[in-house]
Design a protein around this motif. Structure first.
Motif, PDB file in Angstrom:
ATOM      1  N   PHE A  30       0.805  -1.186  -0.061  1.00 35.50           N
ATOM      2  CA  PHE A  30      -0.082  -0.004   0.207  1.00 35.50           C
ATOM      3  C   PHE A  30       0.920   1.200   0.039  1.00 35.50           C
ATOM      4  CE2 PHE A  30       0.337  -1.953   4.099  1.00 35.50           C
ATOM      5  CZ  PHE A  30       0.874  -1.092   4.978  1.00 35.50           C
ATOM      6  N   LEU A  31       0.288   2.284  -0.252  1.00 39.21           N
ATOM      7  CA  LEU A  31       1.062   3.556  -0.314  1.00 39.21           C
ATOM      8  C   LEU A  31       1.409   4.068   0.941  1.00 39.21           C
ATOM      9  CD1 LEU A  31      -0.931   5.733  -3.111  1.00 39.21           C
ATOM     10  CD2 LEU A  31       1.066   4.554  -3.527  1.00 39.21           C
ATOM     11  N   ASP A  32       2.677   4.751   1.095  1.00 37.51           N
ATOM     12  CA  ASP A  32       3.275   5.139   2.418  1.00 37.51           C
ATOM     13  C   ASP A  32       2.319   6.586   2.346  1.00 37.51           C
ATOM     14  OD1 ASP A  32       4.794   6.830   4.190  1.00 37.51           O
ATOM     15  OD2 ASP A  32       6.370   5.142   3.964  1.00 37.51           O
ATOM     16  N   THR A  33       2.030   6.737   3.714  1.00 41.55           N
ATOM     17  CA  THR A  33       1.275   8.073   3.923  1.00 41.55           C
ATOM     18  C   THR A  33       2.172   9.388   3.973  1.00 41.55           C
ATOM     19  OG1 THR A  33       1.186   7.675   6.419  1.00 41.55           O
ATOM     20  CG2 THR A  33      -0.673   6.748   5.008  1.00 41.55           C
ATOM     21  N   ARG A  34       3.457   8.732   4.081  1.00 45.65           N
ATOM     22  CA  ARG A  34       4.261  10.207   4.100  1.00 45.65           C
ATOM     23  C   ARG A  34       5.640   9.717   3.114  1.00 45.65           C
ATOM     24  NH1 ARG A  34       7.114   9.446   8.779  1.00 45.65           N
ATOM     25  NH2 ARG A  34       8.287  11.301   8.450  1.00 45.65           N
ATOM     26  N   PRO A  35       5.140   9.625   1.702  1.00 46.21           N
ATOM     27  CA  PRO A  35       5.964   9.235   0.901  1.00 46.21           C
ATOM     28  C   PRO A  35       7.205  10.026   0.779  1.00 46.21           C
ATOM     29  CG  PRO A  35       4.250  10.270  -0.060  1.00 46.21           C
ATOM     30  CD  PRO A  35       3.943  10.291   1.253  1.00 46.21           C
ATOM     31  N   VAL A  36       8.289   9.461   0.089  1.00 47.43           N
ATOM     32  CA  VAL A  36       9.498  10.093   0.022  1.00 47.43           C
ATOM     33  C   VAL A  36       9.214  10.843  -1.319  1.00 47.43           C
ATOM     34  CG1 VAL A  36      12.222   9.838  -0.919  1.00 47.43           C
ATOM     35  CG2 VAL A  36      11.151   8.734   1.210  1.00 47.43           C
ATOM     36  N   PHE A  37       8.613   9.933  -2.307  1.00 44.91           N
ATOM     37  CA  PHE A  37       8.195  10.508  -3.676  1.00 44.91           C
ATOM     38  C   PHE A  37       6.813   9.690  -3.803  1.00 44.91           C
ATOM     39  CE2 PHE A  37      12.719  10.664  -4.557  1.00 44.91           C
ATOM     40  CZ  PHE A  37      12.932  12.028  -4.505  1.00 44.91           C
ATOM     41  N   LYS A  38       5.822  10.332  -4.396  1.00 46.47           N
ATOM     42  CA  LYS A  38       4.556   9.895  -4.731  1.00 46.47           C
ATOM     43  C   LYS A  38       4.678   8.828  -5.615  1.00 46.47           C
ATOM     44  CE  LYS A  38       2.369  14.477  -4.372  1.00 46.47           C
ATOM     45  NZ  LYS A  38       1.794  15.706  -4.929  1.00 46.47           N
ATOM     46  N   GLY A  39       3.797   7.717  -4.791  1.00 44.25           N
ATOM     47  CA  GLY A  39       3.864   6.219  -5.540  1.00 44.25           C
ATOM     48  C   GLY A  39       4.717   5.394  -4.534  1.00 44.25           C
ATOM     49  N   HIS A  40       5.305   5.910  -3.527  1.00 46.60           N
ATOM     50  CA  HIS A  40       6.120   5.369  -2.741  1.00 46.60           C
ATOM     51  C   HIS A  40       5.475   4.209  -1.861  1.00 46.60           C
ATOM     52  CE1 HIS A  40       8.832   5.907   1.337  1.00 46.60           C
ATOM     53  NE2 HIS A  40       8.392   4.615   1.109  1.00 46.60           N
ATOM     54  N   VAL A  41       5.590   2.813  -2.103  1.00 46.22           N
ATOM     55  CA  VAL A  41       4.875   1.578  -1.506  1.00 46.22           C
ATOM     56  C   VAL A  41       5.438   1.025  -0.467  1.00 46.22           C
ATOM     57  CG1 VAL A  41       3.757  -0.686  -2.283  1.00 46.22           C
ATOM     58  CG2 VAL A  41       3.732   1.248  -3.883  1.00 46.22           C
ATOM     59  N   LEU A  42       4.782   0.817   0.676  1.00 47.45           N
ATOM     60  CA  LEU A  42       5.271  -0.242   1.754  1.00 47.45           C
ATOM     61  C   LEU A  42       4.814  -1.510   1.091  1.00 47.45           C
ATOM     62  CD1 LEU A  42       4.577   1.943   4.617  1.00 47.45           C
ATOM     63  CD2 LEU A  42       6.724   1.703   3.148  1.00 47.45           C
ATOM     64  N   VAL A  43       5.531  -2.654   1.115  1.00 48.30           N
ATOM     65  CA  VAL A  43       5.235  -4.004   1.110  1.00 48.30           C
ATOM     66  C   VAL A  43       5.543  -4.759   2.430  1.00 48.30           C
ATOM     67  CG1 VAL A  43       5.500  -6.278  -0.188  1.00 48.30           C
ATOM     68  CG2 VAL A  43       5.972  -3.894  -1.190  1.00 48.30           C
ATOM     69  N   VAL A  44       4.365  -5.180   2.873  1.00 51.69           N
ATOM     70  CA  VAL A  44       4.369  -5.936   4.382  1.00 51.69           C
ATOM     71  C   VAL A  44       3.847  -7.308   4.222  1.00 51.69           C
ATOM     72  CG1 VAL A  44       3.938  -3.644   5.251  1.00 51.69           C
ATOM     73  CG2 VAL A  44       1.835  -5.279   5.119  1.00 51.69           C
ATOM     74  N   PRO A  45       4.589  -8.139   5.188  1.00 49.75           N
ATOM     75  CA  PRO A  45       4.138  -9.763   5.204  1.00 49.75           C
ATOM     76  C   PRO A  45       2.700  -9.564   6.056  1.00 49.75           C
ATOM     77  CG  PRO A  45       6.029  -9.323   6.795  1.00 49.75           C
ATOM     78  CD  PRO A  45       5.809  -8.272   5.822  1.00 49.75           C
ATOM     79  N   LEU A  46       1.948 -10.620   5.710  1.00 46.70           N
ATOM     80  CA  LEU A  46       0.783 -10.762   6.448  1.00 46.70           C
ATOM     81  C   LEU A  46       1.099 -11.200   7.976  1.00 46.70           C
ATOM     82  CD1 LEU A  46      -1.980 -11.946   4.016  1.00 46.70           C
ATOM     83  CD2 LEU A  46      -1.364  -9.732   4.767  1.00 46.70           C
ATOM     84  N   THR A  47       2.204 -12.138   8.038  1.00 48.40           N
ATOM     85  CA  THR A  47       2.713 -12.222   9.435  1.00 48.40           C
ATOM     86  C   THR A  47       3.424 -11.225  10.075  1.00 48.40           C
ATOM     87  OG1 THR A  47       3.271 -14.362   8.388  1.00 48.40           O
ATOM     88  CG2 THR A  47       4.352 -13.939  10.526  1.00 48.40           C
ATOM     89  N   HIS A  48       2.642 -10.993  11.187  1.00 46.30           N
ATOM     90  CA  HIS A  48       3.335  -9.870  12.201  1.00 46.30           C
ATOM     91  C   HIS A  48       4.707 -10.303  12.678  1.00 46.30           C
ATOM     92  CE1 HIS A  48       2.961  -5.918  14.373  1.00 46.30           C
ATOM     93  NE2 HIS A  48       3.604  -6.940  15.182  1.00 46.30           N
ATOM     94  N   VAL A  49       5.849  -9.694  12.127  1.00 44.97           N
ATOM     95  CA  VAL A  49       7.061  -9.795  12.494  1.00 44.97           C
ATOM     96  C   VAL A  49       7.530  -8.284  12.572  1.00 44.97           C
ATOM     97  CG1 VAL A  49       7.253 -12.186  12.120  1.00 44.97           C
ATOM     98  CG2 VAL A  49       7.998 -10.220  10.308  1.00 44.97           C
ATOM     99  N   GLU A  50       8.664  -8.017  13.277  1.00 48.75           N
ATOM    100  CA  GLU A  50       9.137  -6.757  13.435  1.00 48.75           C
ATOM    101  C   GLU A  50      10.476  -6.468  12.345  1.00 48.75           C
ATOM    102  OE1 GLU A  50      11.348  -3.720  16.689  1.00 48.75           O
ATOM    103  OE2 GLU A  50      10.034  -5.520  17.451  1.00 48.75           O
ATOM    104  N   THR A  51      11.237  -7.714  12.352  1.00 52.17           N
ATOM    105  CA  THR A  51      12.340  -7.506  11.485  1.00 52.17           C
ATOM    106  C   THR A  51      12.468  -8.709  10.480  1.00 52.17           C
ATOM    107  OG1 THR A  51      13.880  -8.806  12.964  1.00 52.17           O
ATOM    108  CG2 THR A  51      13.662  -6.228  13.543  1.00 52.17           C
ATOM    109  N   LEU A  52      13.316  -8.258   9.534  1.00 52.70           N
ATOM    110  CA  LEU A  52      13.689  -9.265   8.302  1.00 52.70           C
ATOM    111  C   LEU A  52      14.107 -10.591   9.248  1.00 52.70           C
ATOM    112  CD1 LEU A  52      13.550 -10.297   5.571  1.00 52.70           C
ATOM    113  CD2 LEU A  52      15.959  -9.376   5.345  1.00 52.70           C
ATOM    114  N   PRO A  53      15.031 -10.638  10.339  1.00 54.00           N
ATOM    115  CA  PRO A  53      15.411 -11.859  10.728  1.00 54.00           C
ATOM    116  C   PRO A  53      14.208 -12.640  11.383  1.00 54.00           C
ATOM    117  CG  PRO A  53      17.159 -10.397  11.211  1.00 54.00           C
ATOM    118  CD  PRO A  53      15.789  -9.416  10.584  1.00 54.00           C
ATOM    119  N   ASP A  54      13.310 -11.903  11.765  1.00 54.22           N
ATOM    120  CA  ASP A  54      11.966 -12.521  12.413  1.00 54.22           C
ATOM    121  C   ASP A  54      11.075 -13.214  11.589  1.00 54.22           C
ATOM    122  OD1 ASP A  54      12.866 -11.479  15.038  1.00 54.22           O
ATOM    123  OD2 ASP A  54      11.542  -9.675  14.645  1.00 54.22           O
ATOM    124  N   LEU A  55      11.254 -13.013  10.247  1.00 52.97           N
ATOM    125  CA  LEU A  55      10.329 -13.579   9.311  1.00 52.97           C
ATOM    126  C   LEU A  55      10.798 -15.134   9.075  1.00 52.97           C
ATOM    127  CD1 LEU A  55       7.892 -12.781   7.280  1.00 52.97           C
ATOM    128  CD2 LEU A  55       9.738 -12.565   5.599  1.00 52.97           C
TER     129      LEU A  55
END
Length: 142
Positions: A30-55
Motif C-alpha cells: 500500500f502507499l506510504d502515507t508520508r512518501p519520499v516521492f508520490k507512489g512510494h509503496v510499503l510491502v508488508v508480510p501478513l505475518t506480524h514480525v518486526e524485523t527481517l530476521p524474525d520472518l
C-alpha cells in the motif's frame, strides 16, 4: 493476522483504510502515507514480525517475489526511471512491523544518500490515482 495494535496489520486486514496496490495470501502492499516521492509503496508480510530476521525462512522468498513485482509495477505504472528498495530493522521503523519500501526514482530527483525527505498527497483522490496506476501495472504483468 492482526495483533490488534499494529497499523500495518490493520491495513492488511482491511480494518483501517489504505491505498492498497496488492493484497494476497503472502503480503499487502500500500502507499506510504508520508512518501519520499508520490507512489512510494510499503510491502508488508501478513505475518506480524518486526524485523527481517524474525520472518520465517520459508516466507522470505515469497515476500521478495512480491517486492520484485511491486518494484516493476512502480516503474511501469508511474513511468519512473527506477526504484529504490530498502528496509529498516528496528532503527528508523516508525511502525514495528517488517516493511519494504519501494520508492519511485528518476534522475536528478533530489534524493541524496539516506536522508529521506517526505512529501504528502494533495488529497485521498490523488493518492488513489497513484495506487490505481500501480495496481494496473501489476495486473498487466500477471
Amino acid at each position: 493476522m492482526s495483533d490488534g495494535q499494529c497499523a500495518f496489520c490493520a491495513i492488511a486486514a482491511g480494518d483501517r483504510p489504505g491505498h492498497v496496490v496488492l493484497s494476497d495470501d503472502v503480503c499487502a502492499a500500500f502507499l506510504d502515507t508520508r512518501p519520499v516521492f508520490k507512489g512510494h509503496v510499503l510491502v508488508v508480510p501478513l505475518t506480524h514480525v518486526e524485523t527481517l530476521p524474525d520472518l520465517p525462512a520459508p516466507q522470505v522468498g515469497p515476500l521478495f517475489e512480491r517486492v520484485r513485482a511491486v518494484a516493476a509495477a512502480v516503474e511501469h505504472g508511474l513511468a519512473a526511471g527506477g526504484t529504490f528498495v530498502a528496509l529498516n530493522n528496528r532503527i528508523s521503523q516508525s511502525v514495528p512491523h517488517l516493511h519494504v519500501h519501494v520508492v519511485p526514482r528518476n534522475r536528478k530527483d533530489g534524493l541524496r544518500g539516506f536522508f529521506w525527505p517526505r512529501t504528502t498527497y494533495a488529497d485521498p483522490a490523488e493518492a488513489e490515482s497513484y495506487a490505481l496506476r500501480i495496481r494496473e501495472a501489476l495486473d498487466s504483468a500477471s
